[in-house]
Design a protein around this motif. Structure first.
Motif, PDB file in Angstrom:
ATOM      1  N   SER A  35       3.183  15.748 -38.895  1.00  0.00           N
ATOM      2  CA  SER A  35       2.104  16.761 -39.081  1.00  0.00           C
ATOM      3  C   SER A  35       0.741  16.159 -38.590  1.00  0.00           C
ATOM      4  O   SER A  35       0.695  14.626 -39.126  1.00  0.00           O
ATOM      5  CB  SER A  35       2.315  17.290 -40.494  1.00  0.00           C
ATOM      6  N   THR A  38      -2.514  14.109 -42.352  1.00  0.00           N
ATOM      7  CA  THR A  38      -1.683  13.158 -43.030  1.00  0.00           C
ATOM      8  C   THR A  38      -1.994  13.444 -44.672  1.00  0.00           C
ATOM      9  O   THR A  38      -1.357  12.551 -45.387  1.00  0.00           O
ATOM     10  CB  THR A  38      -1.861  11.785 -42.437  1.00  0.00           C
ATOM     11  N   SER A  66       5.700  21.540 -38.688  1.00  0.00           N
ATOM     12  CA  SER A  66       5.047  20.775 -39.180  1.00  0.00           C
ATOM     13  C   SER A  66       3.986  21.439 -40.022  1.00  0.00           C
ATOM     14  O   SER A  66       2.949  21.611 -39.645  1.00  0.00           O
ATOM     15  CB  SER A  66       4.072  20.085 -37.959  1.00  0.00           C
ATOM     16  N   SER A 102      10.105  16.423 -40.545  1.00  0.00           N
ATOM     17  CA  SER A 102       8.641  16.108 -40.932  1.00  0.00           C
ATOM     18  C   SER A 102       8.133  16.950 -42.164  1.00  0.00           C
ATOM     19  O   SER A 102       7.490  16.552 -43.044  1.00  0.00           O
ATOM     20  CB  SER A 102       7.556  16.477 -39.716  1.00  0.00           C
ATOM     21  N   ASN A 103       8.806  18.190 -42.239  1.00  0.00           N
ATOM     22  CA  ASN A 103       8.439  19.063 -43.287  1.00  0.00           C
ATOM     23  C   ASN A 103       9.228  18.358 -44.484  1.00  0.00           C
ATOM     24  O   ASN A 103       8.863  18.644 -45.733  1.00  0.00           O
ATOM     25  CB  ASN A 103       9.165  20.757 -43.201  1.00  0.00           C
ATOM     26  N   VAL A 106       6.903  15.941 -45.762  1.00  0.00           N
ATOM     27  CA  VAL A 106       5.777  16.269 -46.521  1.00  0.00           C
ATOM     28  C   VAL A 106       6.023  17.149 -48.003  1.00  0.00           C
ATOM     29  O   VAL A 106       5.080  16.861 -48.713  1.00  0.00           O
ATOM     30  CB  VAL A 106       5.091  17.424 -45.384  1.00  0.00           C
ATOM     31  N   SER A 110       4.094  15.723 -50.953  1.00  0.00           N
ATOM     32  CA  SER A 110       3.059  16.417 -51.501  1.00  0.00           C
ATOM     33  C   SER A 110       3.332  16.915 -53.115  1.00  0.00           C
ATOM     34  O   SER A 110       2.467  17.621 -53.624  1.00  0.00           O
ATOM     35  CB  SER A 110       3.084  17.751 -50.805  1.00  0.00           C
TER      36      SER A 110
END
Length: 327
Positions: A35, A38, A66, A102-103, A106, A110
């Protein structure tokens, strides 16, 4: 080791391939594009709650490879909705998004992954929400880095599977989650209380539940430290009939499981600590039962499937090695 392929995951399945040695899942390290955002921070409780949503907004996210910070915040907000339907749709979207590496990263960084775990841990959630939680977590658990977060919900998940029935709508999604969480040996001990239930579910009439239960059992049987828990567990008397199943996937997993367990034992000894209905008694029982099992396995050495033949041969080789050692 025999390599077999299992594919576990919901939505966008073509986006990833799952490998595992001896019928266990091993996930490739293929990375998606990272993504551009960042700096994704975990949202606090001050994030607004959406009880009314536009379905198109979640639909637009489904194929996003992303996630941005604002998109993660949107998912956080919807996950806190008081509307179970909104929460379910959000969880399904999260599960689909988890097809992209990538997800997955994240969501962990997060705190969204933790929020999904906490949603599952709420005892007042509807069965639909519980089912969608397990589906999302099953996909997220494909990333080994996510498993330390997911493992915190294993006691609850194991308790649910122990109390479940084959017709329980959440049973299959829990089994998929447990399959992915047993890719590594690290969390096998959490599942020991569920082994009797897994053996029971492996002989149900629901072919999908039957197969998924066997996948978990095969994963456990690849770990030497889990063998004793497996052997002590009560097993249905019809378990060995799986070796003659007409369903190719079921038959292969059944003979692989038997081969893993028997090959792990240096000596064929039935301890007094094992009950008459235990898996050890089923596999090593005296008289006709044991002869019947080896007769079934011998037939499998002539099976059309090369994988089935190899696993059957492992059982017979282990038997012959024991006799050699006794001599």
């Amino acid at each position: 080791m025999i390599r077999s392929f299992l594919v576990v995951g919901l939505g966008a399945v073509g986006s990833y391939v799952i490998y595992r040695i001896v019928d266990r899942i091993y996930f490739s390290d293929q990375k998606e594009e990272e993504s551009e955002d960042t700096e994704i921070e975990r949202k606090t409780s001050s994030q607004p709650v959406y009880n009314n949503m536009d379905p198109l907004e979640l639909g637009d996210l489904t194929t996003c490879s992303s996630l941005s910070a604002s998109q993660v915040g949107f998912l956080f907000a919807l996950l806190r909705s008081e509307n179970p339907g909104v929460v379910e749709r959000t969880l399904r979207t999260i599960g689909n998004l988890a097809a992209f590496t990538s997800n997955q990263n994240v969501m962990r960084e997060s705190g969204l992954l933790q929020a999904v775990v906490e949603t599952l841990q709420r005892s007042d959630e509807s069965p639909g929400v519980q089912d969608c939680c397990c589906q999302a977590l099953a996909n997220l658990a494909m990333n080994v880095a996510n498993q330390p977060v997911v493992q915190s919900c294993l006691p609850i998940v194991v308790n649910k599977i122990v109390q479940s029935t084959e017709n329980d709508p959440v049973t299959l999604s829990i089994l998929k989650l447990l399959t992915n969480m047993t890719v590594l040996d690290d969390y096998h001990h959490h599942l020991y209380p569920a082994v009797p239930k897994l053996l029971q579910l492996s002989t149900t009439e629901d072919a999908t539940v039957q197969l998924q239960s066997l996948k978990v059992l095969v994963n456990l049987s690849c770990n030497q430290a889990s063998i004793e828990a497996l052997l002590h567990s009560p097993a249905p008397p019809t378990f060995l009939a799986l070796l003659q199943s007409t369903a190719a996937d079921v038959q292969l997993r059944a003979v692989t499981f038997v081969a893993n367990v028997i090959s792990s034992q240096e000596e064929e000894v039935v301890s007094s600590d094992f009950t008459a209905d235990s898996l050890q008694a089923v596999l090593y029982g005296s008289g006709g039962r044991r002869r019947d099992m080896y007769a079934m396995v011998l037939k499998l050495t002539k099976h059309p499937s090369e994988d089935v033949r190899r696993q059957a041969s492992r059982v017979l080789v282990a038997k012959m090695l024991r006799y050699d050692n006794q001599d």
